[in-house]
Design a protein around this motif. Structure first.
Motif, PDB file in Angstrom:
ATOM      1  N   ASP A 149      35.268  31.576  20.023  1.00 27.02           N
ATOM      2  CA  ASP A 149      35.109  30.509  19.030  1.00 27.02           C
ATOM      3  C   ASP A 149      34.997  31.094  17.620  1.00 27.02           C
ATOM      4  OD1 ASP A 149      35.267  28.440  20.821  1.00 27.02           O
ATOM      5  OD2 ASP A 149      33.099  28.290  21.121  1.00 27.02           O
ATOM      6  N   LYS A 150      34.251  32.180  17.495  1.00 24.71           N
ATOM      7  CA  LYS A 150      34.114  32.832  16.185  1.00 24.71           C
ATOM      8  C   LYS A 150      35.453  33.407  15.729  1.00 24.71           C
ATOM      9  CE  LYS A 150      29.180  34.050  16.092  1.00 24.71           C
ATOM     10  NZ  LYS A 150      28.741  33.168  17.176  1.00 24.71           N
ATOM     11  N   GLU A 151      36.226  33.927  16.667  1.00 28.32           N
ATOM     12  CA  GLU A 151      37.542  34.464  16.327  1.00 28.32           C
ATOM     13  C   GLU A 151      38.452  33.363  15.791  1.00 28.32           C
ATOM     14  OE1 GLU A 151      39.673  37.717  18.614  1.00 28.32           O
ATOM     15  OE2 GLU A 151      40.766  35.958  19.346  1.00 28.32           O
ATOM     16  N   HIS A 152      38.466  32.225  16.476  1.00 28.12           N
ATOM     17  CA  HIS A 152      39.307  31.101  16.045  1.00 28.12           C
ATOM     18  C   HIS A 152      38.898  30.601  14.662  1.00 28.12           C
ATOM     19  CE1 HIS A 152      39.764  30.240  20.633  1.00 28.12           C
ATOM     20  NE2 HIS A 152      40.484  31.266  20.229  1.00 28.12           N
ATOM     21  N   LEU A 194      48.250  41.100  22.213  1.00 27.17           N
ATOM     22  CA  LEU A 194      48.279  39.781  22.816  1.00 27.17           C
ATOM     23  C   LEU A 194      49.263  39.835  23.977  1.00 27.17           C
ATOM     24  CD1 LEU A 194      48.249  37.606  19.574  1.00 27.17           C
ATOM     25  CD2 LEU A 194      46.361  37.996  21.170  1.00 27.17           C
ATOM     26  N   ASP A 195      49.351  38.759  24.753  1.00 23.80           N
ATOM     27  CA  ASP A 195      50.162  38.815  25.973  1.00 23.80           C
ATOM     28  C   ASP A 195      51.656  38.882  25.703  1.00 23.80           C
ATOM     29  OD1 ASP A 195      50.295  36.261  25.013  1.00 23.80           O
ATOM     30  OD2 ASP A 195      50.220  35.291  26.960  1.00 23.80           O
ATOM     31  N   GLU A 196      52.076  38.564  24.473  1.00 21.17           N
ATOM     32  CA  GLU A 196      53.477  38.711  24.089  1.00 21.17           C
ATOM     33  C   GLU A 196      53.551  39.627  22.871  1.00 21.17           C
ATOM     34  OE1 GLU A 196      55.831  35.104  23.733  1.00 21.17           O
ATOM     35  OE2 GLU A 196      54.302  34.034  24.861  1.00 21.17           O
ATOM     36  N   PRO A 197      54.570  40.497  22.813  1.00 20.86           N
ATOM     37  CA  PRO A 197      54.688  41.403  21.663  1.00 20.86           C
ATOM     38  C   PRO A 197      55.249  40.682  20.435  1.00 20.86           C
ATOM     39  CG  PRO A 197      56.494  41.756  23.188  1.00 20.86           C
ATOM     40  CD  PRO A 197      55.592  40.746  23.837  1.00 20.86           C
ATOM     41  N   VAL A 198      54.430  39.823  19.835  1.00 25.76           N
ATOM     42  CA  VAL A 198      54.877  38.975  18.732  1.00 25.76           C
ATOM     43  C   VAL A 198      54.668  39.640  17.380  1.00 25.76           C
ATOM     44  CG1 VAL A 198      54.545  36.760  17.578  1.00 25.76           C
ATOM     45  CG2 VAL A 198      54.413  36.885  20.070  1.00 25.76           C
ATOM     46  N   PHE A 199      53.525  40.305  17.205  1.00 26.66           N
ATOM     47  CA  PHE A 199      53.160  40.839  15.901  1.00 26.66           C
ATOM     48  C   PHE A 199      53.267  42.357  15.865  1.00 26.66           C
ATOM     49  CE2 PHE A 199      50.723  36.960  16.703  1.00 26.66           C
ATOM     50  CZ  PHE A 199      51.160  36.171  15.646  1.00 26.66           C
ATOM     51  N   ASP A 200      53.534  42.889  14.676  1.00 25.64           N
ATOM     52  CA  ASP A 200      53.485  44.337  14.502  1.00 25.64           C
ATOM     53  C   ASP A 200      52.082  44.824  14.870  1.00 25.64           C
ATOM     54  OD1 ASP A 200      56.018  44.038  13.586  1.00 25.64           O
ATOM     55  OD2 ASP A 200      55.710  44.982  11.650  1.00 25.64           O
ATOM     56  N   ASP A 235      43.603  39.409  25.520  1.00 19.52           N
ATOM     57  CA  ASP A 235      45.040  39.411  25.263  1.00 19.52           C
ATOM     58  C   ASP A 235      45.740  38.130  25.700  1.00 19.52           C
ATOM     59  OD1 ASP A 235      45.251  39.672  28.046  1.00 19.52           O
ATOM     60  OD2 ASP A 235      45.440  41.845  27.950  1.00 19.52           O
ATOM     61  N   GLN A 236      45.051  37.231  26.386  1.00 22.30           N
ATOM     62  CA  GLN A 236      45.723  36.036  26.881  1.00 22.30           C
ATOM     63  C   GLN A 236      45.130  34.755  26.324  1.00 22.30           C
ATOM     64  OE1 GLN A 236      46.157  36.123  31.144  1.00 22.30           O
ATOM     65  NE2 GLN A 236      47.114  38.125  31.131  1.00 22.30           N
ATOM     66  N   ASP A 237      44.599  34.807  25.117  1.00 24.54           N
ATOM     67  CA  ASP A 237      44.046  33.601  24.500  1.00 24.54           C
ATOM     68  C   ASP A 237      45.132  32.890  23.697  1.00 24.54           C
ATOM     69  OD1 ASP A 237      41.789  31.833  23.801  1.00 24.54           O
ATOM     70  OD2 ASP A 237      42.210  32.563  21.784  1.00 24.54           O
ATOM     71  N   GLU A 238      45.573  31.744  24.194  1.00 27.41           N
ATOM     72  CA  GLU A 238      46.661  31.016  23.563  1.00 27.41           C
ATOM     73  C   GLU A 238      46.272  30.476  22.189  1.00 27.41           C
ATOM     74  OE1 GLU A 238      49.875  30.636  24.432  1.00 27.41           O
ATOM     75  OE2 GLU A 238      49.428  32.096  25.989  1.00 27.41           O
ATOM     76  N   GLU A 239      45.003  30.112  22.000  1.00 29.13           N
ATOM     77  CA  GLU A 239      44.573  29.542  20.725  1.00 29.13           C
ATOM     78  C   GLU A 239      44.676  30.573  19.601  1.00 29.13           C
ATOM     79  OE1 GLU A 239      43.210  26.646  18.026  1.00 29.13           O
ATOM     80  OE2 GLU A 239      44.084  26.529  20.027  1.00 29.13           O
ATOM     81  N   THR A 240      44.240  31.793  19.875  1.00 28.21           N
ATOM     82  CA  THR A 240      44.346  32.843  18.864  1.00 28.21           C
ATOM     83  C   THR A 240      45.802  33.087  18.496  1.00 28.21           C
ATOM     84  OG1 THR A 240      42.284  33.977  19.420  1.00 28.21           O
ATOM     85  CG2 THR A 240      44.009  35.318  18.432  1.00 28.21           C
ATOM     86  N   LYS A 241      46.662  33.192  19.512  1.00 24.37           N
ATOM     87  CA  LYS A 241      48.083  33.422  19.239  1.00 24.37           C
ATOM     88  C   LYS A 241      48.677  32.265  18.430  1.00 24.37           C
ATOM     89  CE  LYS A 241      51.179  33.194  22.558  1.00 24.37           C
ATOM     90  NZ  LYS A 241      51.961  33.549  23.751  1.00 24.37           N
ATOM     91  N   LYS A 242      48.318  31.028  18.783  1.00 19.37           N
ATOM     92  CA  LYS A 242      48.838  29.856  18.075  1.00 19.37           C
ATOM     93  C   LYS A 242      48.409  29.866  16.615  1.00 19.37           C
ATOM     94  CE  LYS A 242      47.013  25.720  18.524  1.00 19.37           C
ATOM     95  NZ  LYS A 242      46.578  24.430  19.109  1.00 19.37           N
TER      96      LYS A 242
END
Length: 341
Positions: A101-104, A151-157, A125-132
């Motif tokens: 919650d603090k991260e979001h 994260l669970d997908e290599p989206v960010f550098d 690594d599998q928190d969808e809210e953080t990735k979104k």
């Protein structure tokens, strides 16, 4: 009232609200009016955003990660702040305390403050809210670089450490000192570094054709209690290990606490390799062989990658994944001299 609240009331994205506030990018006139009405109704005026718009410059970098108590995190923060100061940037640090919650909330607030970019050490690594949320930040021109955890997908550098390779080298160091009964305090938790460290242990034993014993693997978390309880469990075995590898700095301290209580000395009564070069142990003259991570360098490099993205104004889909190597600092605790008496 936050940007997210405004977006929900109007029924649009956070990115759309941000474009209205910043008067940048295309927004339908009807939508713009609705957003402006909500802003006026609730007297919404984020001070940090207002200041940056007036000055037409942004100097803040958002850093979202657990706090300074753990030396690993503290040294990464030091690396980021050192580089940022050189470039005239300021670091706005949010401590997540390993709480999602603090991260979001931290990411949301940094988006509202229109920081230049985000450096994030995710909790899991599998928190969808953080990735979104991070993808929403990218939409409004705030790129992200991940540090240490993916994260669970290599989206960010990202800037990571070769955890598997470092642990492999540590286990091989034990083997070079005639150990075959090697235990591990594994900190799998919900993060990839923990899984990678365990894989390094398993792959090294397989390579050297040493049998893998389930009772030599303690599945703990990144805390002192895991190290303490692991050693307690290992030493109760009919055939206890001659060497123990702790895969986090906190677990290392837990192992040492147990050994002190039992009057055992690493390097004599048990082989021990810990994680991170813990300054306090060196100050009190407690020599421990460790896997040393380039922590400050990780912070410095993550900052540099982020600023390059900001300067190039590019969409942040993973182009760079920098992997830094750890090294073994030998101080004698990896041996087990009692076995040779």
């Amino acid at each position: 009232m936050t940007i997210k609240d405004i977006a929900e009331k109007v029924g649009v994205s956070v990115a759309t609200v941000s474009r209205v506030i910043n008067n940048s990018g295309y927004v339908k006139e009807e939508t713009r009016k609705k957003v402006e009405e909500i802003i006026k109704e609730y007297n919404y005026c984020p001070n940090a955003v207002a200041r940056s718009l007036i000055k037409k410059e942004r100097t803040m970098i958002g850093l979202v990660m657990p706090g300074r108590v753990n030396p690993f995190f503290a040294t990464i923060i030091d690396g980021v702040e050192t580089k940022a100061e050189e470039k005239g940037h300021h670091v706005l640090f949010y401590n997540t305390f390993e709480d999602l919650d603090k991260e979001h909330k931290a990411i949301q607030q940094l988006m509202e403050q229109q920081v230049l970019g985000l450096l994030v050490l995710p909790i899991i690594d599998q928190d969808e809210e953080t990735k979104k949320l991070l993808l929403q930040a990218e939409e409004i021109g705030i790129p992200t670089v991940l540090i240490d955890r993916d994260l669970d997908e290599p989206v960010f550098d990202a800037v990571f450490m070769d955890n598997q390779g470092a642990v492999y080298d540590a286990v091989e160091t034990f083997i070079e000192n005639d150990h075959k009964d090697i235990a591990i305090v594994s900190c799998i938790d919900s993060q990839k570094p923990g899984f990678n460290r365990l894989e390094g242990y398993l792959s090294c034993l397989k390579k050297h054709q040493i049998p893998i014993k389930d009772n030599y693997i303690y599945h703990g978390t990144f805390d002192q209690e895991s190290g303490y309880q692991a050693c307690k469990q290992f030493m109760k075995l009919q055939e206890p290990p001659t060497a123990i590898l702790a895969t986090s700095s906190s677990a290392t301290l837990g192992c040492i606490r147990y050994f002190n209580e039992q009057g055992m000395k690493p390097g004599k009564d048990i082989g021990l390799i810990g994680f991170d070069d813990i300054a306090t142990l060196n100050m009190i003259g407690y020599p421990i062989t460790v896997i040393d991570r380039p922590m400050k360098e990780m912070g410095e490099m993550a900052y540099e990658v982020l600023i390059n993205i900001v300067n190039q104004k590019k969409k942040n889909r993973r182009i760079q994944e920098l992997i830094l190597k750890g090294k073994i600092i030998k101080r004698g605790s990896e041996v087990y001299s009692s076995s040779k008496d």
